[in-house]
Design an enzyme around this catalytic site. Structure first.
Site, PDB file in Angstrom:
ATOM      1  N   HIS A  51       0.763  -1.046  -0.131  1.00  0.00           N
ATOM      2  CA  HIS A  51       0.079   0.000   0.175  1.00  0.00           C
ATOM      3  C   HIS A  51       0.825   1.004  -0.028  1.00  0.00           C
ATOM      4  O   HIS A  51       2.177   1.201   0.296  1.00  0.00           O
ATOM      5  CB  HIS A  51      -0.924  -0.129   1.379  1.00  0.00           C
ATOM      6  CG  HIS A  51      -1.912  -1.271   1.369  1.00  0.00           C
ATOM      7  ND1 HIS A  51      -1.912  -2.329   2.042  1.00  0.00           N
ATOM      8  CD2 HIS A  51      -2.921  -1.527   0.483  1.00  0.00           C
ATOM      9  CE1 HIS A  51      -2.714  -3.161   1.968  1.00  0.00           C
ATOM     10  NE2 HIS A  51      -3.480  -2.613   0.771  1.00  0.00           N
ATOM     11  N   ASP A  54       2.324   1.670   3.357  1.00  0.00           N
ATOM     12  CA  ASP A  54       3.396   0.657   3.694  1.00  0.00           C
ATOM     13  C   ASP A  54       4.841   0.969   3.123  1.00  0.00           C
ATOM     14  O   ASP A  54       5.708   0.765   3.960  1.00  0.00           O
ATOM     15  CB  ASP A  54       3.072  -0.957   2.940  1.00  0.00           C
ATOM     16  CG  ASP A  54       1.858  -1.344   3.531  1.00  0.00           C
ATOM     17  OD1 ASP A  54       1.415  -1.235   4.574  1.00  0.00           O
ATOM     18  OD2 ASP A  54       1.164  -2.262   2.407  1.00  0.00           O
ATOM     19  N   GLU A 176      -9.246  -4.505  -7.983  1.00  0.00           N
ATOM     20  CA  GLU A 176      -9.497  -5.851  -7.357  1.00  0.00           C
ATOM     21  C   GLU A 176     -10.769  -5.844  -6.713  1.00  0.00           C
ATOM     22  O   GLU A 176     -11.105  -5.228  -5.636  1.00  0.00           O
ATOM     23  CB  GLU A 176      -8.365  -5.863  -6.263  1.00  0.00           C
ATOM     24  CG  GLU A 176      -8.638  -7.192  -5.093  1.00  0.00           C
ATOM     25  CD  GLU A 176      -7.631  -7.066  -4.112  1.00  0.00           C
ATOM     26  OE1 GLU A 176      -6.705  -6.173  -3.907  1.00  0.00           O
ATOM     27  OE2 GLU A 176      -7.736  -8.086  -3.241  1.00  0.00           O
ATOM     28  N   GLU A 212      -8.816 -11.868  -6.515  1.00  0.00           N
ATOM     29  CA  GLU A 212      -8.535 -12.568  -5.059  1.00  0.00           C
ATOM     30  C   GLU A 212      -9.672 -13.685  -5.088  1.00  0.00           C
ATOM     31  O   GLU A 212     -10.770 -13.313  -4.960  1.00  0.00           O
ATOM     32  CB  GLU A 212      -8.621 -11.427  -3.950  1.00  0.00           C
ATOM     33  CG  GLU A 212      -8.606 -12.218  -2.629  1.00  0.00           C
ATOM     34  CD  GLU A 212      -8.062 -11.258  -1.391  1.00  0.00           C
ATOM     35  OE1 GLU A 212      -7.399 -10.294  -1.701  1.00  0.00           O
ATOM     36  OE2 GLU A 212      -8.636 -11.615  -0.284  1.00  0.00           O
ATOM     37  N   HIS A 215     -12.513 -12.917  -2.439  1.00  0.00           N
ATOM     38  CA  HIS A 215     -13.472 -12.083  -3.009  1.00  0.00           C
ATOM     39  C   HIS A 215     -14.307 -12.690  -3.931  1.00  0.00           C
ATOM     40  O   HIS A 215     -15.460 -12.437  -4.146  1.00  0.00           O
ATOM     41  CB  HIS A 215     -12.653 -10.764  -3.588  1.00  0.00           C
ATOM     42  CG  HIS A 215     -11.853  -9.960  -2.655  1.00  0.00           C
ATOM     43  ND1 HIS A 215     -11.138  -9.205  -3.147  1.00  0.00           N
ATOM     44  CD2 HIS A 215     -11.733 -10.352  -1.445  1.00  0.00           C
ATOM     45  CE1 HIS A 215     -10.451  -8.517  -1.866  1.00  0.00           C
ATOM     46  NE2 HIS A 215     -10.754  -9.381  -0.865  1.00  0.00           N
ATOM     47  N   ASP A 250     -14.508 -11.640   5.443  1.00  0.00           N
ATOM     48  CA  ASP A 250     -13.252 -12.096   4.796  1.00  0.00           C
ATOM     49  C   ASP A 250     -12.071 -12.751   5.763  1.00  0.00           C
ATOM     50  O   ASP A 250     -11.427 -12.191   6.300  1.00  0.00           O
ATOM     51  CB  ASP A 250     -12.706 -10.558   4.169  1.00  0.00           C
ATOM     52  CG  ASP A 250     -11.572 -10.818   3.022  1.00  0.00           C
ATOM     53  OD1 ASP A 250     -11.317 -12.131   2.530  1.00  0.00           O
ATOM     54  OD2 ASP A 250     -11.035  -9.685   2.466  1.00  0.00           O
ATOM     55  N   ASP A 252      -9.231 -14.497   4.242  1.00  0.00           N
ATOM     56  CA  ASP A 252      -7.870 -14.696   3.952  1.00  0.00           C
ATOM     57  C   ASP A 252      -7.010 -15.864   4.608  1.00  0.00           C
ATOM     58  O   ASP A 252      -6.001 -15.749   5.122  1.00  0.00           O
ATOM     59  CB  ASP A 252      -7.215 -13.249   4.246  1.00  0.00           C
ATOM     60  CG  ASP A 252      -7.676 -12.040   3.684  1.00  0.00           C
ATOM     61  OD1 ASP A 252      -8.216 -12.341   2.622  1.00  0.00           O
ATOM     62  OD2 ASP A 252      -7.455 -10.843   4.094  1.00  0.00           O
ATOM     63  N   ASP A 285      -2.607 -13.266  -0.482  1.00  0.00           N
ATOM     64  CA  ASP A 285      -3.127 -12.278   0.353  1.00  0.00           C
ATOM     65  C   ASP A 285      -3.643 -13.065   1.612  1.00  0.00           C
ATOM     66  O   ASP A 285      -5.032 -13.469   1.647  1.00  0.00           O
ATOM     67  CB  ASP A 285      -4.150 -11.307  -0.463  1.00  0.00           C
ATOM     68  CG  ASP A 285      -4.415 -10.120   0.424  1.00  0.00           C
ATOM     69  OD1 ASP A 285      -3.843 -10.002   1.679  1.00  0.00           O
ATOM     70  OD2 ASP A 285      -5.287  -9.338  -0.096  1.00  0.00           O
TER      71      ASP A 285
HETATM   72  C1  XUL Z   1      -8.871  -6.346   1.249  1.00  0.00           C
HETATM   73  C2  XUL Z   1      -7.742  -6.450   0.307  1.00  0.00           C
HETATM   74  C3  XUL Z   1      -6.375  -5.604   0.262  1.00  0.00           C
HETATM   75  C4  XUL Z   1      -6.180  -5.674  -1.169  1.00  0.00           C
HETATM   76  C5  XUL Z   1      -5.194  -4.600  -1.159  1.00  0.00           C
HETATM   77  O1  XUL Z   1      -9.788  -7.308   1.183  1.00  0.00           O
HETATM   78  O2  XUL Z   1      -7.770  -7.821  -0.200  1.00  0.00           O
HETATM   79  O3  XUL Z   1      -5.481  -6.094   1.173  1.00  0.00           O
HETATM   80  O4  XUL Z   1      -5.602  -6.857  -1.450  1.00  0.00           O
HETATM   81  O5  XUL Z   1      -5.696  -3.173  -0.720  1.00  0.00           O
HETATM   82 MN    MN Z   2      -6.307  -8.669  -1.757  1.00  0.00          MN
END
Ligand code: XUL
Ligand code: MN
Length: 346
Positions: A51, A54, A176, A212, A215, A250, A252, A285
């Site tokens: 980011h 970051d 994304e 993703e 997602h 979410d 991850d 991610d």
């Molecule tokens: C949020 C997500 C973020 C993006 C980057 O769900 O996946 O981390 O990948 O901003």
């Molecule tokens: Mn992501």
């Protein structure tokens, strides 16, 4: 597709997270960026994703000269470590000015802030040597349908994309999509939406997407189909592999953790489309479970990479002839079992 093709791997500093969730504080002490970079290299990863904050912490509070200086220092650190910057993403969901959305805020001053911040993010990306900007439209959506004019929001998103494309003639924007969280409904929930809005911009060629896994699953879609769809347009420029156990927050999870077969099919889709051929990275991610002890802090990353590589092997040894014969015979029960037994192994 060459059977010898190898993949390049990536993660972000936020993927070595400290365990906080909406219901409780951190469970691990924070680690420095330098520590994360050293670990990334040691685990066999090739690039880091960022980011904008970051890359330059507290970026909004810093002058352009200070941002340039800190970005230069980061670039040197990355070059010394032999690590590439994969992308930079503007973090448009923390600042009070993005409380009601960034590009689609109802307040024009807040929309202006979101665009200016994104242009700064592009400058950081340039200096880090990447032409890829990732846009996760976190708060570009609504909590209640009547709060915003969705038609106007589409125009506002296009305006923002156009400003970014005009700011730099070489950057590429990778959208994304995510259907919900933090919003009730997001305006760009799927890859279809991302590729469609690309067509409304001043330079559709430079607007692509990032899938993703979690997602796509949250949108009720199979991430493998999303991969095939995006790659039919030549628009899959980055990838966040992870896993998600159904329609919840979410998660991850590590790649393959919730559904190995869905993970296998994503790898098959990447293989058949030649993902990575143009330098694209496989990014994970993923987040450690909150219970994770500091000693096991990197396992979710190395395990995701390991599972991915094992699934590449499974994909390359898939009994294609047998599968084709079963497809020709429309014997999907046998095909189903063939896949299961192939995944189970001997
Ligand atoms: C949020 C997500 C973020 C993006 C980057 O769900 O996946 O981390 O990948 O901003
Ligand atoms: Mn992501």
């Amino acid at each position: 597709m060459s059977q010898n093709r190898s993949y390049k791997f990536c993660f972000g500093p936020w993927n070595i997270s400290e365990g906080q969730d909406p219901y409780g504080p951190t469970t691990r002490p924070p680690q420095s960026f330098d520590w994360k970079l050293a670990k990334l290299k040691k685990l066999g990863f090739d690039a880091m994703m960022f980011h904008d904050d970051d890359a330059v912490p507290d970026i909004d509070a810093k002058s352009a000269a200070q941002v340039r200086k800190e970005t230069r220092e980061l670039k040197k650190k990355l070059s010394d470590a032999g690590v590439a910057a994969e992308m930079v993403a503007p973090r448009l969901w923390f600042d009070p000015r993005t409380i009601d959305g960034g590009y689609t805020s109802n307040d024009p001053k807040c929309r202006r802030y979101a665009i200016e911040r994104s242009l700064r993010c592009i400058d950081v990306a340039n200096q880090l040597g990447t032409d890829l900007i990732v846009l996760w439209f976190a708060r570009e959506g609504s909590y209640i349908r009547e709060a915003k004019n969705a038609r106007r929001c589409v125009d506002q998103l296009v305006t923002a994309l156009d400003r970014m494309l005009a700011h730099d003639k070489t950057i590429r924007l990778s959208i994304e999509p995510k259907p919900n969280e933090p919003m009730d409904h997001a305006y760009i929930p799927t890859i279809g939406h991302a590729l469609a809005i690309a067509q409304l911009t001043r330079d559709p060629k430079r607007v692509g997407c990032l899938i993703e896994s979690a997602h796509a699953i949250l949108a009720g879609l199979d991430p493998a189909d999303e991969i095939d769809f995006a790659m039919s347009f030549g628009k899959l420029w980055s990838l966040h592999l992870n896993d998600q156990n159904g329609l919840k927050f979410d998660q991850d999870k590590p790649f393959g953790s919730a559904n190995l077969r869905v993970a296998f099919n994503q790898v098959r889709a990447l293989e058949r489309n030649g993902y990575g051929r143009h330098g694209e990275y496989v990014c994970f991610d993923v987040h450690p479970f909150r219970t994770t002890k500091p000693a096991h802090w990197l396992a979710h990353l190395s395990n995701s990479r390991r599972t991915f590589l094992k699934l590449v092997k499974k994909s390359r040894t898939y009994p294609e002839k047998q599968a084709q014969a079963l497809i020709a015979d429309r014997d999907y029960a046998a095909l189903d079992q063939l896949v299961i037994e192939h995944l189970l192994g001997k």
